[in-house]
Scaffold this motif. Structure first.
Motif, PDB file in Angstrom:
ATOM      1  N   VAL A 209      -3.779  13.414 -73.321  1.00  0.00           N
ATOM      2  CA  VAL A 209      -3.916  14.000 -74.810  1.00  0.00           C
ATOM      3  C   VAL A 209      -4.593  12.976 -75.670  1.00  0.00           C
ATOM      4  N   TYR A 210      -4.216  11.657 -75.495  1.00  0.00           N
ATOM      5  CA  TYR A 210      -5.028  10.775 -76.198  1.00  0.00           C
ATOM      6  C   TYR A 210      -6.586  10.802 -76.115  1.00  0.00           C
ATOM      7  N   ASN A 211      -6.858  10.615 -74.696  1.00  0.00           N
ATOM      8  CA  ASN A 211      -8.045  10.675 -74.343  1.00  0.00           C
ATOM      9  C   ASN A 211      -8.916  11.807 -74.677  1.00  0.00           C
ATOM     10  N   GLU A 212      -8.512  12.962 -74.932  1.00  0.00           N
ATOM     11  CA  GLU A 212      -8.968  14.160 -75.295  1.00  0.00           C
ATOM     12  C   GLU A 212      -9.340  13.948 -76.869  1.00  0.00           C
ATOM     13  N   VAL A 213      -8.362  13.506 -77.537  1.00  0.00           N
ATOM     14  CA  VAL A 213      -8.665  13.313 -78.964  1.00  0.00           C
ATOM     15  C   VAL A 213      -9.600  12.586 -79.178  1.00  0.00           C
ATOM     16  N   ILE A 214      -9.821  11.325 -78.624  1.00  0.00           N
ATOM     17  CA  ILE A 214     -10.688  10.345 -78.849  1.00  0.00           C
ATOM     18  C   ILE A 214     -11.998  10.929 -78.282  1.00  0.00           C
ATOM     19  N   GLN A 215     -12.207  11.548 -77.204  1.00  0.00           N
ATOM     20  CA  GLN A 215     -13.337  12.096 -76.848  1.00  0.00           C
ATOM     21  C   GLN A 215     -13.733  13.207 -77.858  1.00  0.00           C
ATOM     22  N   SER A 216     -13.027  13.988 -78.573  1.00  0.00           N
ATOM     23  CA  SER A 216     -13.417  15.091 -79.315  1.00  0.00           C
ATOM     24  C   SER A 216     -14.053  14.284 -80.569  1.00  0.00           C
ATOM     25  N   LEU A 217     -13.691  13.035 -81.003  1.00  0.00           N
ATOM     26  CA  LEU A 217     -14.526  12.221 -82.112  1.00  0.00           C
ATOM     27  C   LEU A 217     -15.891  12.063 -81.963  1.00  0.00           C
ATOM     28  N   PRO A 218     -16.787  12.017 -82.880  1.00  0.00           N
ATOM     29  CA  PRO A 218     -18.101  11.629 -82.747  1.00  0.00           C
ATOM     30  C   PRO A 218     -18.078  10.034 -82.231  1.00  0.00           C
ATOM     31  N   PHE A 219     -18.858   9.769 -81.334  1.00  0.00           N
ATOM     32  CA  PHE A 219     -18.901   8.441 -80.785  1.00  0.00           C
ATOM     33  C   PHE A 219     -19.451   7.430 -81.901  1.00  0.00           C
ATOM     34  N   GLY A 220     -18.711   6.193 -82.078  1.00  0.00           N
ATOM     35  CA  GLY A 220     -19.376   5.465 -83.216  1.00  0.00           C
ATOM     36  C   GLY A 220     -18.534   5.569 -84.456  1.00  0.00           C
ATOM     37  N   SER A 221     -17.732   6.813 -84.608  1.00  0.00           N
ATOM     38  CA  SER A 221     -17.116   7.214 -85.939  1.00  0.00           C
ATOM     39  C   SER A 221     -15.862   6.015 -85.947  1.00  0.00           C
ATOM     40  N   GLU A 222     -15.533   5.503 -87.308  1.00  0.00           N
ATOM     41  CA  GLU A 222     -14.397   5.081 -87.385  1.00  0.00           C
ATOM     42  C   GLU A 222     -13.210   5.310 -86.903  1.00  0.00           C
ATOM     43  N   GLU A 223     -13.016   6.711 -87.096  1.00  0.00           N
ATOM     44  CA  GLU A 223     -11.712   7.148 -86.220  1.00  0.00           C
ATOM     45  C   GLU A 223     -11.620   6.877 -84.984  1.00  0.00           C
ATOM     46  N   ARG A 224     -12.710   7.353 -84.054  1.00  0.00           N
ATOM     47  CA  ARG A 224     -12.809   7.329 -82.945  1.00  0.00           C
ATOM     48  C   ARG A 224     -12.449   5.620 -82.598  1.00  0.00           C
ATOM     49  N   SER A 225     -13.240   4.720 -83.086  1.00  0.00           N
ATOM     50  CA  SER A 225     -13.234   3.260 -82.871  1.00  0.00           C
ATOM     51  C   SER A 225     -11.845   2.938 -82.981  1.00  0.00           C
TER      52      SER A 225
ATOM     53  N   LEU B  42      -9.156   4.529 -83.031  1.00  0.00           N
ATOM     54  CA  LEU B  42      -7.923   4.983 -81.932  1.00  0.00           C
ATOM     55  C   LEU B  42      -8.425   4.416 -80.478  1.00  0.00           C
ATOM     56  N   GLU B  43      -9.624   4.310 -80.013  1.00  0.00           N
ATOM     57  CA  GLU B  43     -10.109   3.472 -78.751  1.00  0.00           C
ATOM     58  C   GLU B  43      -9.575   2.061 -78.849  1.00  0.00           C
ATOM     59  N   TRP B  44      -9.618   1.384 -80.048  1.00  0.00           N
ATOM     60  CA  TRP B  44      -8.975   0.123 -80.056  1.00  0.00           C
ATOM     61  C   TRP B  44      -7.591   0.147 -79.769  1.00  0.00           C
ATOM     62  N   GLN B  45      -6.740   1.020 -80.547  1.00  0.00           N
ATOM     63  CA  GLN B  45      -5.401   1.109 -80.590  1.00  0.00           C
ATOM     64  C   GLN B  45      -4.749   1.616 -79.284  1.00  0.00           C
ATOM     65  N   VAL B  46      -5.294   2.640 -78.937  1.00  0.00           N
ATOM     66  CA  VAL B  46      -4.849   3.372 -77.751  1.00  0.00           C
ATOM     67  C   VAL B  46      -5.356   2.568 -76.375  1.00  0.00           C
ATOM     68  N   MET B  47      -6.596   2.282 -76.389  1.00  0.00           N
ATOM     69  CA  MET B  47      -7.122   2.042 -74.933  1.00  0.00           C
ATOM     70  C   MET B  47      -7.059   0.535 -74.867  1.00  0.00           C
ATOM     71  N   GLY B  48      -7.545  -0.187 -75.972  1.00  0.00           N
ATOM     72  CA  GLY B  48      -7.489  -1.729 -75.959  1.00  0.00           C
ATOM     73  C   GLY B  48      -6.326  -2.461 -76.019  1.00  0.00           C
ATOM     74  N   GLU B  49      -5.270  -1.847 -76.494  1.00  0.00           N
ATOM     75  CA  GLU B  49      -3.867  -2.235 -76.601  1.00  0.00           C
ATOM     76  C   GLU B  49      -2.797  -1.731 -75.690  1.00  0.00           C
ATOM     77  N   GLN B  50      -3.490  -0.977 -74.870  1.00  0.00           N
ATOM     78  CA  GLN B  50      -2.662  -0.474 -73.719  1.00  0.00           C
ATOM     79  C   GLN B  50      -2.482  -1.316 -72.563  1.00  0.00           C
ATOM     80  N   VAL B  51      -1.254  -1.184 -72.077  1.00  0.00           N
ATOM     81  CA  VAL B  51      -0.847  -1.977 -70.870  1.00  0.00           C
ATOM     82  C   VAL B  51      -0.326  -0.832 -69.799  1.00  0.00           C
TER      83      VAL B  51
END
Length: 162
Positions: A58-74, A76-85
């Protein structure tokens, strides 16, 4: 009913090695967490958020739906993907929480695991008690609004309103 989702609230003990027993019904193939969970600091609250493969999708789909390079996508990528264990269960159904995440969420001793449908949260007990009271107040107000809107709609349908 209730298959494949995280339901209920459990009070647990975080041991000295930061191991936490995850409820058996939170470790199923139906919710995508039969082998382990992914975990990161919650975006919405002062706790940790966790889930299985379904939530990750679900999170991956939301992230992928946002334009690459947008503040919102970045963000979410940072928070969900970068902080994830990703954490696997030991033979007893426990996960070992990383020290930095325990510090961030102020977890030690008594913790509360709250099932929220497609995800669950891990709270320090005192923070959970405050959040629970706040959520209960909001739920009561929301339910009252829904009831009022239904009544107004019924009156209008019955010809009693403008």
């Amino acid at each position: 009913m209730g298959q494949g989702v995280f339901l209920s609230t459990y009070e647990k003990q975080l041991d000295a090695k930061r191991r936490l027993l995850i409820p058996g019904d939170f470790r199923t193939a139906e919710n995508g967490a039969e082998h382990g969970v992914f975990l990161f600091p919650s975006i919405e609250a002062d706790c940790l958020e966790a889930g299985g493969d379904h939530l990750f999708a679900v999170y991956n789909e939301v992230i992928q739906s946002l334009p690459f390079g947008s503040e919102e996508r970045s963000a979410l990528e940072w928070q969900v993907m970068g902080e994830q264990v990703r954490l696997s269960f030991d033979s007893g159904g426990r996960i070992t929480l990383p020290d930095h995440l325990c510090l961030e969420a102020e977890l030690s001793g008594d913790v509360v695991i709250v099932g929220l449908n497609d995800r669950f949260q891990i709270w320090a007990k005192d923070k959970w008690m405050a959040r629970r009271a706040e959520q209960r107040r909001l739920a009561k107000a929301g339910l009252a609004q829904v009831a009022k809107a239904k009544l107004e709609a019924q009156i209008k349908l019955a010809g009693g309103g403008a």
